[in-house]
Every structure is written in structure tokens, then in C-alpha cells.
Design an enzyme around this catalytic site. Structure first.
Site, PDB file in Angstrom:
ATOM      1  N   ASP A 162      -5.140 -20.228  45.390  1.00 37.44           N
ATOM      2  CA  ASP A 162      -4.184 -20.166  46.488  1.00 37.44           C
ATOM      3  C   ASP A 162      -4.562 -21.138  47.617  1.00 37.44           C
ATOM      4  OD1 ASP A 162      -2.109 -19.199  48.143  1.00 37.44           O
ATOM      5  OD2 ASP A 162      -3.456 -17.733  49.058  1.00 37.44           O
ATOM      6  N   GLU A 414     -12.826 -14.096  42.322  1.00 35.41           N
ATOM      7  CA  GLU A 414     -11.728 -13.353  41.706  1.00 35.41           C
ATOM      8  C   GLU A 414     -11.414 -13.774  40.282  1.00 35.41           C
ATOM      9  OE1 GLU A 414      -8.258 -13.136  44.185  1.00 35.41           O
ATOM     10  OE2 GLU A 414      -9.233 -11.674  45.492  1.00 35.41           O
ATOM     11  N   TYR A 469      -6.864  -5.934  49.624  1.00 36.77           N
ATOM     12  CA  TYR A 469      -5.667  -6.131  50.466  1.00 36.77           C
ATOM     13  C   TYR A 469      -4.840  -4.861  50.569  1.00 36.77           C
ATOM     14  CZ  TYR A 469      -6.881 -11.028  50.694  1.00 36.77           C
ATOM     15  OH  TYR A 469      -7.530 -12.205  50.958  1.00 36.77           O
ATOM     16  N   GLU A 504     -13.069 -10.448  51.502  1.00 37.86           N
ATOM     17  CA  GLU A 504     -11.717 -10.749  51.975  1.00 37.86           C
ATOM     18  C   GLU A 504     -10.985  -9.458  52.298  1.00 37.86           C
ATOM     19  OE1 GLU A 504      -9.260 -13.286  49.512  1.00 37.86           O
ATOM     20  OE2 GLU A 504     -10.948 -14.594  49.027  1.00 37.86           O
TER      21      GLU A 504
HETATM   22  C1  GCB Z   1      -7.340 -13.788  47.459  1.00 41.84           C
HETATM   23  C2  GCB Z   1      -7.934 -15.116  47.171  1.00 41.84           C
HETATM   24  C3  GCB Z   1      -7.633 -16.131  48.255  1.00 41.84           C
HETATM   25  C4  GCB Z   1      -6.181 -15.997  48.692  1.00 41.84           C
HETATM   26  C5  GCB Z   1      -5.977 -14.606  49.258  1.00 41.84           C
HETATM   27  C6  GCB Z   1      -4.535 -14.359  49.709  1.00 41.84           C
HETATM   28  O1  GCB Z   1      -7.731 -12.782  46.959  1.00 41.84           O
HETATM   29  O2  GCB Z   1      -9.313 -15.061  46.942  1.00 41.84           O
HETATM   30  O3  GCB Z   1      -7.891 -17.416  47.751  1.00 41.84           O
HETATM   31  O4  GCB Z   1      -5.810 -16.978  49.601  1.00 41.84           O
HETATM   32  O5  GCB Z   1      -6.277 -13.657  48.281  1.00 41.84           O
HETATM   33  O6  GCB Z   1      -4.224 -14.613  50.857  1.00 41.84           O
HETATM   34  O7  GCB Z   1      -3.738 -13.944  48.882  1.00 41.84           O
END
Ligand code: GCB
Length: 596
Positions: A162, A414, A469, A504
Site C-alpha cells: 500500500d 504482513e 485496525y 500499526e
Molecule cells: C497495513 C499495511 C500498511 C498500510 C496500512 C493501511 O496493514 O502494513 O502498509 O498502509 O495497513 O493503511 O491500510
């Protein structure tokens, strides 16, 4: 390989600046031997820079294939009698170099240095032509992986990470001189015995038969504090000033090759005296538990893309310091060595990551008619990919092993990790990392698709690193439900008894969008989302670090999930704070103590 350096016996000359540049969509450059003279129909290109955003033309931004750079450079006449080396800090993702028409080196992997001895091809005092063919095409056998797909509008490059696939020469290119008999590598490992710093060293030298190796250690004021003789050995620093978070105290080890008493080569390696260890669910630096605050970051800026720039780096570090960050992860590739130098000098803790990102075709695969792929298979990520991955782990550790700031190796971000294929793929890679560096914890970053109880790779890791997330990609807008789900999963991981770093957690946020009650994409939601996460982190003593995603907004490929890029930054892409940044500053500058 040692970095170019100016020393008593060596000199370096940057050959960055404006180069001749040309894309080669037809792949004609090699057969037409563009390396033998000026590039035909060339335009100008800055080095360092990603080429993508310097043009207004879409076909340039999205281009993949061969990319040619060329320039003349005068070899200093004072280098007569020395070896002359061309050194590239990186070429993304593959680079081949010619000097005066002769091919001298090819290197795979976009974020690590390589070089070639070109002494026989150049004449000190005269000009030489340096030509570089960079290629930014990704395949299942590159790290990171990608694929070229045929579409109705022609071939398109697809990848599973991403961030935008910026390419070109992102860091400096050098010519440097060194003696024929020279120091070729230095490894320093430090330990602490009471108030004494113990430094074990190993040096490798070339053409050095009959020469003596002497190591002189000096403190930050240049006072000699220890010396030793021999290619390998130990020195002790009485009353050592330890390197610690927030206190980036550095010593200098000068490695001298001597012929009798005559100096043949001299190289300076800075280092810090510190230890790193995992103890139960704690991460210890110098025997003291640490709690990481900070971010996953990107090398990403307007116009220059992924290029290193000292001024922009300083602004990033200013923001990190202002907000109370003591750490960051080099998501998702090795950063410029200058970034690590600064971290060394200022006591930042770094999770150093390989470019192994996107080894997960379950992420974003197969949506809206896109082609689906199996991650680990003979046709996709396979044994050959694993070999390339192993090599990049070795190369990263070889480059960064002497940085005191680096406290954890992250061998992937990931990847698919819930399958048998994943277990077989990763088991040997952990061994590779530990063999290359037995002194630092090794881990990888786990994805939400492989939650607690499903992941088959975390068993190999010294500590657990999680990207989660809850409240964004799942339980969107429902922070209460998110917190329940997050606590439940965290309890599982905590029962493993290893330290956990949240590498993250984040929510896309449009700067300037305000909503009460808070809704996703608003500045208020980002702050509330962080508070929810922090309640979960604070409830588990096993959590030893929080690195929010992301430090700043960054560029990605276009798509319905991204509005002018990824907007999860605490700072905007031009490094101005969103509301969440003030919240983080309040929490992080107060300090977080855990009793595990
Ligand atoms: C993740 C990835 C990261 C993305 C992020 C997102 O898990 O490791 O590269 O940018 O999520 O914002 O979706």
C-alpha cells in the site's frame, strides 16, 4: 562492504546532481548499446529523486521497465595509484552499471547499496562515462513481489503493498578511492560489564597479508579510550558512557591497517555501547525495560517521492521529537543510512525492516473482478523468492549491524502467515536472520487476517508485532465494538508471554474535516480511535510499544480506498499536525511506564 568515507587514506566524490535520463519502453537500450555514449533523446533527471512525480505525464508516473541514467564524471587526478570504486546507495528495484561502456555490476533489490571496482576502466584526471540502467518491474521472484497483468488497455503492474512504487536513484551515487590493501568490513558487538563497555570486534581486510590491524577507540570528544591489535578481538572502555534511548552517545572505532608503522588504510566506524534483550514479556535496553512510542513511517515526499533529502529528514525528526516519539519502524524497506545515523546520534530506537511487504495475495486480491492468486505456490512466491528474501535479510543486517539505534529486525510486513506454506517459507528465514546477527531480537509484522490462534509464523519470533485496525477496517465507526474485539484478541497474544509491539493502528483522516459526534475520516474520529487503542494497550503489561500508522500521509496507487493517497498520518504529507498529533504529544511526552 563499507560506506564511502573521507579518511586519511580514502576520498569520496558525490556524483549526484542532474543526469541524462531516458525511459526505455521498447527495451531498446541494451541492444542499441546506450551505455557506450550519450543517451539518445535524453531529458534531465535529478539524482537523488524518484523519477515518477517530476513529470506531468501519466505514462511516466506509472511507467515500468528499463530506465536509463548517464553522466560524465572527472576522476580526481589525486587518485592515481588508488583503487577507484563506484558506489550506489540504492537503485530501485534493480540496477546495472557500466563505466566507459563496460558492464561492472548488477544488483537486485531496491533499497540497499552496491558497488564495483572500476580502477582498470578509468584514468585519474580524465573523464569517465557512468551509465546506469534501473528497472522497476516487480515479479513473484522479487522482494517486494508484483506481477504484470494484461488488461484491455495494455500491460499494467500490480503489487500488494500500500504505497506507490516509486523508482529511480533515490540516494547518493559516489565515486571513491581506497588503497589496494584495505579494510573491507567491520563488525562491532557491545556488552556491558559493570561500568565497563566491552566491545568485541571483527575486521575483514583485502590484500592485507603481512599487515597489522590496529583498532583505536575514541570518545565523542576525540580522546583515545582503548586500543587493540589484531583482526579480531576485544576492547574494554572503562566507565563507558552507554548509548540509551534519548542519549545517543557514540564512540568512534578507527580501524588502521599498518605496514610496520606506515599507515596503509584507515576507516572510522561509529558505535554505541548498549545491549538489547528480550526477557519474558519485556524488551530491555541496557537491562532496563523500554516502551516504544512512535510510528511506522515512509520515505515519501511531494515531488521527490522516495528520495533521501537531509532537510526533509530533519523536519521529520523535528516532528518526531516534538510529538514525544522515541522510536519508529522503517516500514516497509530499509531507509537511507543517513536516517539511521541520525537515530544513532539522537537515541531513537529503530525496528529495521526488509522490503518483504505484500507477500499476501489475500490482501486486496480478487476484489471487483481482479485476478486472485495463491500466495505460496510454485508459480507465485516460491523457493526462488525465498532465496531472494534470505539474501535481502543478510544484506540488510550486513549494512545496518553496527547501528546502535537498530534494536529489532523485522523480516517481513504482513505476509500471509496462517497457512502451512507460510510456516515452511518463514521457518528458515528466521534462522538466516539469527545466524547473521545473534545479538538482536528477530520478528515479523503480523496481519489481522492471521489473528491470535491462527498465525503459524509468530511461534518463530522473539517478540510479537501486530498491525491492527479495529475501529477502521473492521467495526468501522463503532469504537465500542472495536474495543471489545481488540481486547479479546490481545488477551490471546498476551498469554504467549512474549513482548508485544503494536506496529500499526490507524484511521484515515482528511485534515480539516470536523464532525461531532465523531465519524470516520474526521479529525475527531482519529483522536477518539487512538484513545480507544490506548485503553487496550494500557490494560496489557505485555504491550511494550505503540507505533501509530502512519507518521504522515503518503502516496499510494490509486483506488477506491485511497483519497490522494493514504491519509492515516498524524501529520499531513507536508508535515503539519492533524488534531491527533496533539493528542499523541500529550500522551507520549508525559511518558508511559508499564510494570510487567
Ligand atoms: C497495513 C499495511 C500498511 C498500510 C496500512 C493501511 O496493514 O502494513 O502498509 O498502509 O495497513 O493503511 O491500510
Amino acid at each position: 562492504m563499507l560506506r564511502p568515507q573521507d579518511t586519511a587514506t580514502r576520498e569520496r566524490k558525490s556524483i549526484s546532481g542532474l543526469w541524462q535520463f531516458r525511459l526505455d519502453a521498447d527495451g531498446a537500450g541494451r541492444s542499441s548499446e546506450w551505455f557506450t555514449g550519450p543517451l539518445p533523446e535524453a531529458r534531465e533527471m535529478a539524482v537523488p529523486a524518484s523519477f515518477n512525480d517530476l513529470s506531468t505525464d501519466e505514462s511516466v508516473r506509472d511507467y515500468f521497465g528499463d530506465i536509463w541514467y548517464s553522466r560524465m564524471v572527472r576522476v580526481p587526478r589525486g587518485w592515481a595509484g588508488q583503487r577507484v570504486i563506484v558506489h550506489l546507495e540504492s537503485a530501485t528495484h534493480r540496477g546495472t552499471v557500466w563505466v566507459n561502456g563496460t558492464e561492472v555490476v548488477t544488483h537486485q533489490g531496491g533499497y540497499l547499496p552496491f558497488e564495483a571496482d572500476v580502477t582498470e576502466l578509468v584514468t585519474p584526471g580524465e573523464e569517465a562515462r557512468v551509465t546506469i540502467c534501473v528497472n522497476n518491474t516487480l515479479s513473484f521472484q522479487t522482494i517486494p513481489p508484483g506481477v504484470i497483468e494484461d488488461t484491455s488497455s495494455g500491460p499494467k503492474q500490480r503489487y500488494w503493498h500500500d504505497f506507490f512504487n516509486y523508482a529511480g536513484l533515490h540516494r547518493d551515487v559516489w565515486l571513491y578511492s581506497r588503497p589496494a590493501a584495505h579494510v573491507d568490513d567491520i563488525t562491532l558487538v557491545t556488552d556491558i560489564d559493570g561500568s565497563t563497555g566491552v566491545v568485541s570486534y571483527r575486521t575483514d581486510s583485502v590484500d592485507a597479508d603481512g599487515l597489522r590491524t590496529v583498532v583505536v577507540v575514541r570518545d565523542s570528544e576525540g580522546r583515545e579510550v582503548a586500543t587493540a591489535e589484531g583482526a579480531e578481538g576485544r576492547v574494554e572502555i572503562e566507565g563507558a558512557h552507554l548509548w540509551a534511548p534519548g542519549d545517543g552517545y557514540l564512540y568512534d572505532a578507527e580501524v588502521r591497517l599498518l605496514d610496520g608503522d606506515t599507515l596503509v588504510d584507515s576507516y572510522h566506524q561509529q558505535f554505541g555501547v548498549r545491549t538489547v534483550r528480550v526477557d519474558g514479556a519485556r524488551l530491555l535496553v541496557n537491562g532496563e525495560p523500554v516502551y516504544l512510542t512512535g510510528f511506522g513511517m515512509h520515505e515519501d515526499h511531494v515531488t521527490i517521492g522516495k528520495a533521501h533529502n537531509d532537510a526533509l529528514m530533519l523536519r521529520d525528526y523535528e516532528c518526531l521529537t516534538w510529538i514525544g516519539a522515541n522510536s519508529f519502524r522503517t516500514s516497509h524497506y530499509p531507509y537511507s543510512e543517513r536516517v539511521l545515523d541520525y537515530a544513532d546520534r539522537h537515541g531513537f530506537l529503530v525496528i529495521d525492516e526488509t522490503p518483504a511487504v505484500g507477500l499476501n495475495m489475500g490482501l486486496g486480491g480478487g476484489i471487483f473482478g481482479g485476478q486472485g492468486y495463491t500466495t505460496y505456490s510454485p508459480e507465485t512466491v516460491n523457493d526462488e523468492t525465498q532465496q531472494v528474501h534470505a539474501q535481502v535479510i543478510r544484506d540488510l543486517i550486513a549494512r545496518d549491524k553496527n547501528h546502535p539505534s537498530v534494536v529489532v529486525w523485522s523480516i517481513a510486513n504482513e505476509p500471509e502467515s496462517e497457512t502451512e506454506g507460510a510456516e515452511n517459507y518463514f521457518r528458515p528465514l528466521f534462522d538466516v536472520a539469527r545466524e547473521a546477527d545473534p545479538t538482536r531480537p528477530v520478528s515479523f509484522v503480523n496481519v489481522m487476517l492471521a489473528p491470535y490462534g491462527k498465525c503459524r509464523v509468530a511461534q518463530f519470533a522473539d517478540l510479537i508485532m501486530l498491525n491492527r485496525y479495529y475501529g477502521w477496517y473492521v467495526n468501522t465507526g463503532d469504537l465500542e465494538g472495536a474495543e471489545i474485539a481488540w481486547r479479546e484478541e490481545m488477551a490471546g497474544w498476551a498469554s504467549e508471554g512474549k513482548p508485544i509491539i503494536i506496529t500499526e493502528y490507524g484511521a484515515d483522516t482528511m485534515p480539516g474535516l470536523h464532525q461531532l459526534p465523531a465519524q470516520p475520516w474526521s479529525e475527531e474520529y482519529q483522536a477518539a480511535y487512538l484513545e480507544m487503542n490506548e485503553r487496550v494497550f494500557d490494560a496489557f503489561p505485555e504491550v511494550v510499544g505503540e507505533q501509530m500508522w502512519n507518521f504522515a500521509d503518503f502516496s499510494t496507487t490509486s483506488g477506491i480506498m485511497r483519497v490522494g493517497g493514504n491519509k492515516k498520518g498524524a501529520f499531513t504529507r507536508d508535515r503539519q499536525p492533524k488534531a491527533a498529533a496533539f493528542h499523541l504529544r500529550e500522551r507520549w511526552t508525559r511518558g508511559i511506564t508499564k510494570s510487567a
